[in-house]
Design a protein around this motif. Structure first.
Motif, mmCIF file in Angstrom:
data_model
loop_
_atom_site.group_PDB
_atom_site.id
_atom_site.type_symbol
_atom_site.label_atom_id
_atom_site.label_comp_id
_atom_site.label_asym_id
_atom_site.label_seq_id
_atom_site.Cartn_x
_atom_site.Cartn_y
_atom_site.Cartn_z
ATOM 1 N N TYR A 218 17.596 -25.076 -31.180
ATOM 2 C CA TYR A 218 17.120 -23.838 -30.561
ATOM 3 C C TYR A 218 17.768 -22.639 -31.260
ATOM 4 N N VAL A 219 17.005 -21.577 -31.429
ATOM 5 C CA VAL A 219 17.550 -20.286 -31.842
ATOM 6 C C VAL A 219 17.440 -19.395 -30.615
ATOM 7 N N MET A 220 18.563 -19.198 -29.944
ATOM 8 C CA MET A 220 18.540 -18.534 -28.643
ATOM 9 C C MET A 220 18.978 -17.080 -28.743
ATOM 10 N N LYS A 221 18.274 -16.232 -28.034
ATOM 11 C CA LYS A 221 18.630 -14.821 -27.957
ATOM 12 C C LYS A 221 19.838 -14.671 -27.051
ATOM 13 N N VAL A 222 20.894 -14.028 -27.558
ATOM 14 C CA VAL A 222 22.101 -13.803 -26.772
ATOM 15 C C VAL A 222 21.792 -12.791 -25.683
ATOM 16 N N PRO A 223 22.086 -13.119 -24.401
ATOM 17 C CA PRO A 223 21.736 -12.229 -23.290
ATOM 18 C C PRO A 223 22.279 -10.816 -23.448
ATOM 19 N N SER A 224 23.526 -10.703 -23.892
ATOM 20 C CA SER A 224 24.127 -9.384 -24.069
ATOM 21 C C SER A 224 24.214 -9.066 -25.557
ATOM 22 N N GLY A 225 23.502 -8.055 -25.991
ATOM 23 C CA GLY A 225 23.513 -7.697 -27.400
ATOM 24 C C GLY A 225 22.268 -8.177 -28.115
ATOM 25 N N SER A 226 22.263 -8.014 -29.441
ATOM 26 C CA SER A 226 21.078 -8.339 -30.239
ATOM 27 C C SER A 226 21.259 -9.599 -31.076
ATOM 28 N N GLY A 227 22.352 -10.338 -30.850
ATOM 29 C CA GLY A 227 22.627 -11.512 -31.654
ATOM 30 C C GLY A 227 21.806 -12.723 -31.258
ATOM 31 N N LYS A 228 21.815 -13.736 -32.131
ATOM 32 C CA LYS A 228 21.125 -14.990 -31.892
ATOM 33 C C LYS A 228 22.073 -16.141 -32.226
ATOM 34 N N VAL A 229 21.936 -17.245 -31.497
ATOM 35 C CA VAL A 229 22.780 -18.414 -31.703
ATOM 36 C C VAL A 229 21.891 -19.625 -31.958
ATOM 37 N N GLU B 270 17.426 -21.545 -17.660
ATOM 38 C CA GLU B 270 16.330 -20.821 -17.015
ATOM 39 C C GLU B 270 16.589 -19.316 -17.071
ATOM 40 N N GLY B 271 15.589 -18.576 -17.494
ATOM 41 C CA GLY B 271 15.718 -17.127 -17.603
ATOM 42 C C GLY B 271 16.157 -16.641 -18.970
ATOM 43 N N LEU B 272 16.562 -17.569 -19.864
ATOM 44 C CA LEU B 272 16.979 -17.190 -21.209
ATOM 45 C C LEU B 272 15.825 -17.371 -22.193
ATOM 46 N N PHE B 273 15.907 -16.673 -23.331
ATOM 47 C CA PHE B 273 14.803 -16.636 -24.279
ATOM 48 C C PHE B 273 15.144 -17.305 -25.602
ATOM 49 N N LEU B 274 14.113 -17.894 -26.213
ATOM 50 C CA LEU B 274 14.216 -18.473 -27.550
ATOM 51 C C LEU B 274 13.483 -17.595 -28.541
ATOM 52 N N SER B 275 14.131 -17.333 -29.676
ATOM 53 C CA SER B 275 13.439 -16.614 -30.749
ATOM 54 C C SER B 275 12.879 -17.587 -31.772
ATOM 55 N N GLY B 276 13.229 -18.890 -31.638
ATOM 56 C CA GLY B 276 12.701 -19.882 -32.564
ATOM 57 C C GLY B 276 13.196 -21.279 -32.243
ATOM 58 N N LEU C 295 10.422 -18.028 -23.129
ATOM 59 C CA LEU C 295 11.419 -18.489 -22.166
ATOM 60 C C LEU C 295 11.716 -19.980 -22.360
ATOM 61 N N CYS C 296 12.978 -20.345 -22.209
ATOM 62 C CA CYS C 296 13.363 -21.757 -22.330
ATOM 63 C C CYS C 296 12.665 -22.626 -21.288
ATOM 64 N N SER C 297 12.279 -22.034 -20.164
ATOM 65 C CA SER C 297 11.665 -22.805 -19.087
ATOM 66 C C SER C 297 10.257 -23.278 -19.418
ATOM 67 N N TYR C 298 9.620 -22.694 -20.443
ATOM 68 C CA TYR C 298 8.266 -23.124 -20.804
ATOM 69 C C TYR C 298 8.338 -24.284 -21.804
ATOM 70 N N TYR C 299 8.899 -25.385 -21.337
ATOM 71 C CA TYR C 299 9.179 -26.499 -22.236
ATOM 72 C C TYR C 299 7.914 -27.153 -22.780
ATOM 73 N N GLU C 300 6.787 -27.077 -22.019
ATOM 74 C CA GLU C 300 5.561 -27.721 -22.506
ATOM 75 C C GLU C 300 4.989 -26.999 -23.719
ATOM 76 N N LEU C 301 5.274 -25.703 -23.857
ATOM 77 C CA LEU C 301 4.874 -24.987 -25.070
ATOM 78 C C LEU C 301 5.816 -25.322 -26.225
ATOM 79 N N ILE C 302 7.093 -25.489 -25.899
ATOM 80 C CA ILE C 302 8.082 -25.786 -26.933
ATOM 81 C C ILE C 302 7.861 -27.178 -27.514
ATOM 82 N N VAL C 303 7.491 -28.159 -26.667
ATOM 83 C CA VAL C 303 7.265 -29.506 -27.174
ATOM 84 C C VAL C 303 6.070 -29.527 -28.120
ATOM 85 N N LEU C 304 5.073 -28.705 -27.862
ATOM 86 C CA LEU C 304 3.939 -28.611 -28.787
ATOM 87 C C LEU C 304 4.391 -28.047 -30.133
ATOM 88 N N ALA C 305 5.286 -27.066 -30.087
ATOM 89 C CA ALA C 305 5.805 -26.482 -31.327
ATOM 90 C C ALA C 305 6.578 -27.514 -32.139
#
Length: 357
Positions: free
Chosen positions: A92-103, A142-148, A59-69
């Motif tokens: 950010y490589v973000m998972k598109v909410p609708s569908g299987s794409g990434k941005v 908030e509520g959106l996901f990162l794949s990388g 989740l994008c909201s877990y920024y303290e894990l992302i900063v470690l990455a």
């Protein structure tokens, strides 16, 4: 994996881990979701490092894990190298909410790796800049996901050293950087893996004391992009140095430093390569630029209407095959944007010095 509560438990209100145990706990969670780590060097002066996460994504909201990455990528692929000058951007490589794409997209402006003495050492200032970018995205997405996540390091005279750094060494470097915050001391730089001395920094921003009220020259720039697979790719960039007393209306084209991707076609047939080369040439010529935030069209309309209006381009309809035929139109469009921005900054300076004199 249960990540509930990660935004509150491991760190205090100042963004510092409360203890080494909390830090190690977060590291363990961070590593458990990593799928792969990779690094490429598309051309001299550009290094891309990326970390992909396992599904279900982070989740994008877990920024303290992302900063470690991000810090892990920097220590392994940037700070371990030698270079004259370098800056990096975070993506950010973000998972598109609708569908299987990434941005994929860059989340903020470039951060300079060198300190004031020209050396590159991991320091708390870099950590805090990264954290501030990620906090904003945590709120916005908030509520959106990162794949990388990834970093792009733009450098001058980098000597690539492929060091086999262990995870423990990298983790130790990050903790050395942060532990003074836990102890309440003065944040410090940590020694780089490639070697170097530690330097201390104050944990606050000191006020700038103006000795002379002198209006200085400045630089304005612009970058134009084209949408390819829903990702903005640069095809042109440029800037102009605005000297005090200059007449913006009469700026000649020769004063604008421009970079156009099609100019490299004879030795770089692939647009991706030309786009990267355009940005590298631009960054080589322009190392330090202040970011001007706000609507250029509105600012120009209110502050310098005599310079004309901001042009428009149908970016969603622009294609690579159209760039050469529309070269003059696109460069004129970019020059006008730069001209307007220069006029806005000059007017802002006049207002500031008039009100504070």
């Amino acid at each position: 994996m249960d990540l509930k509560g990660m935004n509150q438990d491991p760190i205090d209100v100042n963004g510092v881990f409360k203890s080494k145990a909390m830090f190690e706990h977060s590291l363990k969670r961070s590593k458990s979701i990593v799928d792969s780590v990779s690094c490429t060097n598309p051309y001299l002066g550009l290094r891309n490092a990326r970390m992909d996460f396992k599904n279900p994504y982070l989740l994008c909201s877990y920024y303290e894990l992302i900063v470690l990455a991000i810090m892990q990528l920097l220590l392994k692929y940037a700070y371990s190298q030698e270079f004259k000058y370098a800056k990096f951007t975070i993506g950010y490589v973000m998972k598109v909410p609708s569908g299987s794409g990434k941005v994929s997209y860059t989340i903020g402006s470039a951060i300079i790796l060198n300190d004031s003495s020209g050396k590159a050492h991991p320091n708390i200032t870099i950590y805090e800049q990264i954290q501030n970018f990620l906090k904003v995205k945590a709120e916005n997405y908030e509520g959106l996901f990162l794949s990388g996540v990834y970093i792009r390091v733009y450098s001058i005279d980098m000597v690539v050293k492929e060091l086999d750094l262990t995870s423990d060494v990298i983790d130790s470097q990050i903790w050395d950087l942060l532990k003074t915050g836990v102890a309440g001391g003065i944040p410090q730089e940590v020694q780089t893996i490639a070697g170097g001395k530690r330097r201390s920094y104050t944990n606050y921003i000191t006020a700038i004391k103006l000795l002379i009220k002198e209006i200085k020259s400045f630089i304005v720039d612009d970058i134009k992009t084209i949408l390819i697979n829903s990702i903005h790719k640069p095809y042109a960039a440029g800037f102009v140095v605005v000297e005090q007393g200059i007449d913006i209306d009469s700026l000649k084209d020769s004063k604008f430093k421009t970079f156009f991707s099609k100019n490299c076609y004879h030795f770089m047939p692939a647009f991706e390569d030309r786009s990267n080369r355009t940005m590298f040439g631009f960054l080589e010529s322009l190392e330090n630029v202040d970011n001007i935030i706000g609507s250029l069209a509105e600012l120009a309309k209110n502050l310098c209407p005599h310079l004309g209006v901001k042009g428009s381009i149908q970016h969603d309809k622009l294609r690579v095959s159209m760039l050469q035929n529309q070269r003059d139109q696109l460069l004129d469009y970019m020059r006008q944007d730069i001209r307007l921005l220069a006029g806005v900054v000059i007017k802002a300076q006049e207002i500031y010095w008039t009100d504070t004199t």
